[in-house]
Enzyme design. Sequence first.
Site, PDB file in Angstrom:
ATOM      1  N   GLY A  90       0.565  -1.109   0.093  1.00  0.00           N
ATOM      2  CA  GLY A  90       0.051  -0.346   0.120  1.00  0.00           C
ATOM      3  C   GLY A  90       0.940   1.431   0.507  1.00  0.00           C
ATOM      4  O   GLY A  90       0.292   2.334   0.170  1.00  0.00           O
TER       5      GLY A  90
ATOM      6  N   SER B 290       5.376 -12.703  -3.065  1.00  0.00           N
ATOM      7  CA  SER B 290       4.507 -12.156  -4.267  1.00  0.00           C
ATOM      8  C   SER B 290       4.916 -11.535  -5.508  1.00  0.00           C
ATOM      9  O   SER B 290       5.904 -10.263  -5.458  1.00  0.00           O
ATOM     10  CB  SER B 290       3.173 -12.122  -3.860  1.00  0.00           C
ATOM     11  OG  SER B 290       2.425 -12.734  -2.371  1.00  0.00           O
ATOM     12  N   ARG B 291       4.240 -11.661  -6.473  1.00  0.00           N
ATOM     13  CA  ARG B 291       4.329 -11.065  -7.685  1.00  0.00           C
ATOM     14  C   ARG B 291       2.988  -9.396  -7.500  1.00  0.00           C
ATOM     15  O   ARG B 291       2.188  -9.792  -6.023  1.00  0.00           O
ATOM     16  CB  ARG B 291       4.152 -11.486  -9.112  1.00  0.00           C
ATOM     17  CG  ARG B 291       4.844 -12.262  -9.328  1.00  0.00           C
ATOM     18  CD  ARG B 291       4.251 -12.651 -10.885  1.00  0.00           C
ATOM     19  NE  ARG B 291       5.737 -13.516 -11.057  1.00  0.00           N
ATOM     20  CZ  ARG B 291       6.648 -13.709 -11.881  1.00  0.00           C
ATOM     21  NH1 ARG B 291       7.576 -12.405 -11.445  1.00  0.00           N
ATOM     22  NH2 ARG B 291       8.032 -14.177 -11.923  1.00  0.00           N
TER      23      ARG B 291
ATOM     24  N   THR C  10      -1.786  -5.474  -6.038  1.00  0.00           N
ATOM     25  CA  THR C  10      -2.895  -4.471  -6.293  1.00  0.00           C
ATOM     26  C   THR C  10      -2.041  -3.303  -6.313  1.00  0.00           C
ATOM     27  O   THR C  10      -1.729  -1.294  -6.725  1.00  0.00           O
ATOM     28  CB  THR C  10      -3.514  -3.676  -4.361  1.00  0.00           C
ATOM     29  OG1 THR C  10      -2.809  -3.576  -4.146  1.00  0.00           O
ATOM     30  CG2 THR C  10      -4.594  -4.585  -4.427  1.00  0.00           C
TER      31      THR C  10
ATOM     32  N   THR D 116       7.814  -7.110  -4.470  1.00  0.00           N
ATOM     33  CA  THR D 116       9.681  -7.795  -4.454  1.00  0.00           C
ATOM     34  C   THR D 116       9.555  -8.588  -5.453  1.00  0.00           C
ATOM     35  O   THR D 116      10.565  -8.325  -6.373  1.00  0.00           O
ATOM     36  CB  THR D 116       9.015  -8.145  -3.274  1.00  0.00           C
ATOM     37  OG1 THR D 116       9.109  -7.286  -2.457  1.00  0.00           O
ATOM     38  CG2 THR D 116      10.623  -9.179  -2.611  1.00  0.00           C
TER      39      THR D 116
ATOM     40  N   ASP E 190      -7.776  -6.824  -1.332  1.00  0.00           N
ATOM     41  CA  ASP E 190      -6.974  -7.425  -1.055  1.00  0.00           C
ATOM     42  C   ASP E 190      -7.832  -7.360   1.009  1.00  0.00           C
ATOM     43  O   ASP E 190      -7.106  -6.791   1.431  1.00  0.00           O
ATOM     44  CB  ASP E 190      -5.292  -6.636  -1.044  1.00  0.00           C
ATOM     45  CG  ASP E 190      -4.151  -7.446  -0.421  1.00  0.00           C
ATOM     46  OD1 ASP E 190      -4.842  -9.286  -0.014  1.00  0.00           O
ATOM     47  OD2 ASP E 190      -3.541  -7.463   0.020  1.00  0.00           O
TER      48      ASP E 190
ATOM     49  N   LYS F 183      -2.943   1.556   2.992  1.00  0.00           N
ATOM     50  CA  LYS F 183      -3.708   0.390   2.878  1.00  0.00           C
ATOM     51  C   LYS F 183      -4.702   0.528   4.235  1.00  0.00           C
ATOM     52  O   LYS F 183      -5.782  -0.014   4.234  1.00  0.00           O
ATOM     53  CB  LYS F 183      -3.340  -1.435   3.238  1.00  0.00           C
ATOM     54  CG  LYS F 183      -3.210  -1.759   1.465  1.00  0.00           C
ATOM     55  CD  LYS F 183      -2.834  -2.884   1.740  1.00  0.00           C
ATOM     56  CE  LYS F 183      -2.607  -3.750   0.109  1.00  0.00           C
ATOM     57  NZ  LYS F 183      -2.080  -5.406   0.100  1.00  0.00           N
TER      58      LYS F 183
END
Length: 494
Positions: free
Chosen positions: A164, A190-191, A194, A199, A252, A284
């Site tokens: 976020g 993760s790819r 949002t 990373t 999310d 977020k």
Amino acid sequence: MQLEAATIDIGTSRPLVLLHSNDAGELGAHPLDRVRIDHDEGTTTGIVKRTDELVNPGTVGVTEPLHHIHGVVGVTLAGTPQSVRYVRKKLDDIELEAHELEAIVTDIHENRLSDIELSAYVSAVYTNGLSLEETKHLTEAMSGVGQQLRWESPVVADKHSIGGVAGNCVTPILVAIVAEAGLTMPKTSSRAVTSPAGTADVMEVFCDVEFAMADIESIVDETNGCLVWGGGVDLSPVDDEIIRAEYPLSVDPTGQLIASVLSKKRSAGSSHVVIDIPYGEGAKVESLVAARELADDFKRVGVYLEMDIACAITHGTDPVGRGVGPVLEARDVLAVLEGAEDAPESLRVKSVRLADMLLEHCGVDASAADILNSGRALERFRRIITAQNGDPSVESSDLEPGTESATVRASRAGIATRVDNRQLCDLARRAGAPLDVCAGLVIHQTVGNEIALEEPLYTIYAETTTKLEEAKTLADRLEPIRVRSKADALVERR
């Protein structure tokens, strides 16, 4: 009904079967119904699509997940999975039991749910939320599916940010520091969901990120750490399917977020984890109260899973670093590791603070700043890049953004009173990030800066003229960096 299986090359992760309308009518199969396919290797369930052109009568078309099916097969109408009832139950805001969540997870893993049913599950969780008990059971069920990494060391370090915040690519720096301090840190990431870059997207600028389990173990044995894509090794694979459904909506939800993060950490064999929870306007999590509640939930679920969780509640009102997008964030990461004079100080400071927190959490007496300043973290990072098939000689100056660019300038003199992370991320995504790795933004201002008329606020980079124009059109409607006169800024502070 006996039908001849024919391979259909349609890109999908769902086990779709194409039936000619005549055959579907005879079976009584409607679109998205399920059929049972009895073949030489066993029995498989497929989701029906009806067609008059793609397959002939007497033929069943099987898509990529079912390409192992050949020859004459038996096709019969199958029932709806029990988990669909539980998805409807969640849509009605009724709390789910452990076995019901386990059934949903199992059916997602076995590709028994259609895209519509998976989207309904995501919508139900987003709208109605998950209780703490549901979150615990969901996390446990998700981590129980797929592969598991196990390590000899009793202390396995890990870190995750809930995201976020634009440019918040702390992880590669932190892994290099912690691995150099002697801890085991197999970082699976993760790819982007949002954001304009996860990373894994940033690390892919430097090296490969998709590896088999044995390769990850070898990399970690050699370097103490790794930075790989979790989806490439089947760690909590249900999480990747859920993320696929969340991505188009950019949602999310909190309970799913906790289950996503901790199921991946548990599957990776992590024992000690620091969770970065940025909060503030545009992040977020917008309030300190909400950030503390989320931290408490992370810790409670961690206790249930016998994982040692610490949470860092950090300010998320300003971007971290200057670059937003894979190449631009990778350039910032390498500049910090190199100790470059123009490296973003905010990224360096946050990386050191979180690394110190993780080292202390794991019982290691070491200074993150000393490891970084000495150049040892850079050398460790280069060793990890080498082990992951990258070029260890790459320097920050080698990393160039997209060739198409436009700089947005201040329309008035004053003070930057707000930097909106969400709007910056929206702009970077509109420019093409993360799929266009060289697309994104460079941010020139932070909150509190005095800004002159026509002074640069941010620069948009894209790989094509079309995407640059789309981003510029969006920029005209947004105000990601708010500039107010000194008098108005004083009123805002009050």
